[in-house]
Write a protein that holds these residues in place. Structure first.
Motif, mmCIF file in Angstrom:
data_model
loop_
_atom_site.group_PDB
_atom_site.id
_atom_site.type_symbol
_atom_site.label_atom_id
_atom_site.label_comp_id
_atom_site.label_asym_id
_atom_site.label_seq_id
_atom_site.Cartn_x
_atom_site.Cartn_y
_atom_site.Cartn_z
ATOM 1 N N ILE A 24 0.833 -1.205 0.000
ATOM 2 C CA ILE A 24 0.000 0.000 0.000
ATOM 3 C C ILE A 24 0.866 1.254 0.000
ATOM 4 O O ILE A 24 0.598 2.213 -0.729
ATOM 5 N N ILE A 25 1.915 1.263 0.781
ATOM 6 C CA ILE A 25 2.788 2.445 0.844
ATOM 7 C C ILE A 25 3.518 2.646 -0.478
ATOM 8 O O ILE A 25 3.625 3.762 -0.987
ATOM 9 N N SER A 27 2.677 1.577 -3.537
ATOM 10 C CA SER A 27 1.823 1.799 -4.698
ATOM 11 C C SER A 27 1.052 3.113 -4.620
ATOM 12 O O SER A 27 0.298 3.431 -5.530
ATOM 13 N N ASN A 28 1.220 3.884 -3.561
ATOM 14 C CA ASN A 28 0.545 5.166 -3.410
ATOM 15 C C ASN A 28 1.334 6.216 -4.185
ATOM 16 O O ASN A 28 2.205 6.889 -3.660
ATOM 17 N N ASP A 29 1.001 6.392 -5.473
ATOM 18 C CA ASP A 29 1.780 7.290 -6.313
ATOM 19 C C ASP A 29 1.060 8.596 -6.638
ATOM 20 O O ASP A 29 1.553 9.388 -7.415
ATOM 21 N N HIS A 30 -0.101 8.847 -6.050
ATOM 22 C CA HIS A 30 -0.778 10.109 -6.316
ATOM 23 C C HIS A 30 -0.226 11.206 -5.416
ATOM 24 O O HIS A 30 0.286 10.951 -4.345
ATOM 25 N N GLU A 32 -0.442 14.493 -3.036
ATOM 26 C CA GLU A 32 -1.326 15.121 -2.059
ATOM 27 C C GLU A 32 -1.371 16.615 -2.370
ATOM 28 O O GLU A 32 -0.348 17.287 -2.359
#
Length: 56
Positions: A24-25, A27-30, A32
């Motif tokens: 999860i950490i 693959s979080n490519d968006h 903020e």
């Protein structure tokens, strides 16, 4: 005394949970983003509002 199967279940649960959190950490490519609002007065004394979008 804890049986070997209980230790195996505990180890598997920990391994799966760690793998899921790592995935999860990574693959979080968006990005903020947030909107910053600045208020000021122009030369006529009117209030001017500027919205700036900043992304980290």
């Amino acid at each position: 005394m804890i049986k070997k199967t209980h230790l195996l279940y505990i180890a598997l649960t920990f391994g799966i949970a760690f793998s899921a959190i790592f995935f999860i950490i990574k693959s979080n490519d968006h990005k903020e983003c947030e909107i910053v609002t600045k208020k000021s007065l122009d030369e006529n004394g009117r209030e001017v509002i500027k919205n700036n979008r900043t992304c980290l």
